[in-house]
Write a protein that holds these residues in place. Structure first.
Motif, PDB file in Angstrom:
ATOM      1  N   GLN A 289      -4.397  -4.799  -3.782  1.00 50.53           N
ATOM      2  CA  GLN A 289      -3.806  -3.397  -2.850  1.00 50.53           C
ATOM      3  C   GLN A 289      -3.470  -4.110  -1.299  1.00 50.53           C
ATOM      4  O   GLN A 289      -2.603  -3.613  -0.920  1.00 50.53           O
ATOM      5  CB  GLN A 289      -5.012  -2.510  -2.740  1.00 50.53           C
ATOM      6  CG  GLN A 289      -5.493  -1.833  -3.938  1.00 50.53           C
ATOM      7  CD  GLN A 289      -6.603  -0.745  -3.860  1.00 50.53           C
ATOM      8  OE1 GLN A 289      -7.499  -1.322  -2.885  1.00 50.53           O
ATOM      9  NE2 GLN A 289      -7.170  -0.092  -4.835  1.00 50.53           N
ATOM     10  N   THR A 290      -4.417  -4.724  -0.673  1.00 51.42           N
ATOM     11  CA  THR A 290      -4.278  -5.190   0.639  1.00 51.42           C
ATOM     12  C   THR A 290      -2.927  -6.255   0.690  1.00 51.42           C
ATOM     13  O   THR A 290      -2.216  -5.948   1.467  1.00 51.42           O
ATOM     14  CB  THR A 290      -5.553  -6.017   0.987  1.00 51.42           C
ATOM     15  OG1 THR A 290      -6.923  -5.083   0.939  1.00 51.42           O
ATOM     16  CG2 THR A 290      -5.529  -6.567   2.317  1.00 51.42           C
ATOM     17  N   HIS A 291      -2.994  -6.946  -0.298  1.00 50.27           N
ATOM     18  CA  HIS A 291      -1.689  -7.741  -0.402  1.00 50.27           C
ATOM     19  C   HIS A 291      -0.448  -7.106  -0.220  1.00 50.27           C
ATOM     20  O   HIS A 291       0.306  -7.323   0.627  1.00 50.27           O
ATOM     21  CB  HIS A 291      -1.802  -8.771  -1.540  1.00 50.27           C
ATOM     22  CG  HIS A 291      -0.561  -9.444  -2.101  1.00 50.27           C
ATOM     23  ND1 HIS A 291       0.191 -10.613  -1.212  1.00 50.27           N
ATOM     24  CD2 HIS A 291       0.415  -9.061  -3.102  1.00 50.27           C
ATOM     25  CE1 HIS A 291       1.038 -11.144  -1.884  1.00 50.27           C
ATOM     26  NE2 HIS A 291       1.325 -10.401  -2.914  1.00 50.27           N
ATOM     27  N   HIS A 292      -0.337  -6.124  -1.223  1.00 46.15           N
ATOM     28  CA  HIS A 292       0.969  -5.525  -1.212  1.00 46.15           C
ATOM     29  C   HIS A 292       1.254  -4.409  -0.368  1.00 46.15           C
ATOM     30  O   HIS A 292       2.342  -4.300   0.347  1.00 46.15           O
ATOM     31  CB  HIS A 292       1.299  -4.883  -2.585  1.00 46.15           C
ATOM     32  CG  HIS A 292       1.508  -5.712  -3.791  1.00 46.15           C
ATOM     33  ND1 HIS A 292       2.513  -6.515  -3.763  1.00 46.15           N
ATOM     34  CD2 HIS A 292       1.018  -5.971  -4.829  1.00 46.15           C
ATOM     35  CE1 HIS A 292       2.918  -7.232  -4.582  1.00 46.15           C
ATOM     36  NE2 HIS A 292       1.678  -6.901  -5.648  1.00 46.15           N
ATOM     37  N   ARG A 293      -0.048  -3.789   0.333  1.00 45.09           N
ATOM     38  CA  ARG A 293       0.227  -3.101   1.669  1.00 45.09           C
ATOM     39  C   ARG A 293       0.568  -4.046   2.932  1.00 45.09           C
ATOM     40  O   ARG A 293       1.297  -3.372   3.444  1.00 45.09           O
ATOM     41  CB  ARG A 293      -1.040  -2.108   1.933  1.00 45.09           C
ATOM     42  CG  ARG A 293      -1.136  -0.848   1.141  1.00 45.09           C
ATOM     43  CD  ARG A 293      -2.199   0.146   1.933  1.00 45.09           C
ATOM     44  NE  ARG A 293      -3.446  -0.624   1.899  1.00 45.09           N
ATOM     45  CZ  ARG A 293      -4.390  -0.730   0.958  1.00 45.09           C
ATOM     46  NH1 ARG A 293      -4.198  -0.067  -0.159  1.00 45.09           N
ATOM     47  NH2 ARG A 293      -5.445  -1.426   1.037  1.00 45.09           N
ATOM     48  N   GLY A 294       0.302  -5.063   2.922  1.00 41.71           N
ATOM     49  CA  GLY A 294       0.727  -5.978   3.895  1.00 41.71           C
ATOM     50  C   GLY A 294       2.072  -6.150   3.876  1.00 41.71           C
ATOM     51  O   GLY A 294       2.761  -6.189   4.716  1.00 41.71           O
ATOM     52  N   GLN A 295       2.667  -6.352   2.888  1.00 39.32           N
ATOM     53  CA  GLN A 295       4.275  -6.412   2.450  1.00 39.32           C
ATOM     54  C   GLN A 295       4.701  -5.028   2.792  1.00 39.32           C
ATOM     55  O   GLN A 295       5.725  -5.032   3.732  1.00 39.32           O
ATOM     56  CB  GLN A 295       4.618  -6.593   0.856  1.00 39.32           C
ATOM     57  CG  GLN A 295       4.105  -8.062   0.561  1.00 39.32           C
ATOM     58  CD  GLN A 295       4.454  -8.282  -0.862  1.00 39.32           C
ATOM     59  OE1 GLN A 295       4.202  -7.167  -1.782  1.00 39.32           O
ATOM     60  NE2 GLN A 295       4.557  -9.447  -1.425  1.00 39.32           N
ATOM     61  N   VAL A 296       4.096  -3.832   2.674  1.00 40.71           N
ATOM     62  CA  VAL A 296       4.842  -2.703   2.835  1.00 40.71           C
ATOM     63  C   VAL A 296       4.591  -2.564   4.425  1.00 40.71           C
ATOM     64  O   VAL A 296       5.749  -1.997   5.055  1.00 40.71           O
ATOM     65  CB  VAL A 296       3.926  -1.539   2.338  1.00 40.71           C
ATOM     66  CG1 VAL A 296       4.293  -0.331   2.669  1.00 40.71           C
ATOM     67  CG2 VAL A 296       4.291  -1.607   0.719  1.00 40.71           C
TER      68      VAL A 296
END
Length: 168
Positions: free
Chosen positions: A138-145
């Motif tokens: 979750q944290t990884h992809h929210r960082g991309q977002v």
């Protein structure tokens, strides 16, 4: 490896961060949300769809949620609109927090076994590792977002766990 308290804090963090993402996304037009931005899943919206799909997939393995349809390629179009995604995201976040509140230490022990759609193999990993992976994912992809929202002219809120309000 991880504790019940860790799962509860990360479920709260997930909801806090997703609320901030929703606010930013609602301020952008559809073109900005769906514009290809060179990210792994292309656009802000495709990445958000994938993240919701992945949360459902992991929770279907960990807590008997209904398994989402399709695989990773189909995850990018899970919800057709931002409004539909927002409603599903908020429901999933509430369910995830409820799961974490009811979680007991014994549920984090043992092995989780599943067939990986991405590798086509039978997998077996400690449950605690899989739960930690879900929150890390979750944290990884929210960082991309977050990066894509910034590039789109939005001003996402702080993402630092230490700044999460106590009343979240």
């Amino acid at each position: 490896m991880i504790s019940v308290d860790y799962a509860r804090e990360m479920a709260r963090y997930n909801r806090w961060q997703n609320s901030a993402v929703i606010a930013c996304c609602e301020a952008l037009d559809e073109g900005e949300l769906t514009r290809a931005r060179g990210a792994f899943f292309g656009s802000i919206f495709a990445t958000l769809n994938h993240l919701l799909w992945a949360d459902r997939m992991w929770m279907s393995r960990i807590a008997d949620w209904v398994r989402p349809e399709g695989g990773i390629p189909e995850s990018l179009t899970l919800c057709p609109t931002l409004a539909a995604w927002k409603a599903d995201r908020m429901r999933a976040d509430g369910r995830l927090e409820l799961w974490a509140r009811e979680l007991r230490p014994a549920a984090l022990r043992g092995e989780l076994r599943w067939t990986s759609g991405s590798t086509g193999r039978q997998m077996s990993r400690p449950v605690a590792t899989c739960v930690a992976h879900m929150f890390n994912h979750q944290t990884h992809h929210r960082g991309q977002v977050h990066a894509m929202l910034t590039a789109a002219g939005a001003q996402p809120a702080a993402t630092d766990l230490v700044f999460m309000p106590e009343d979240i």
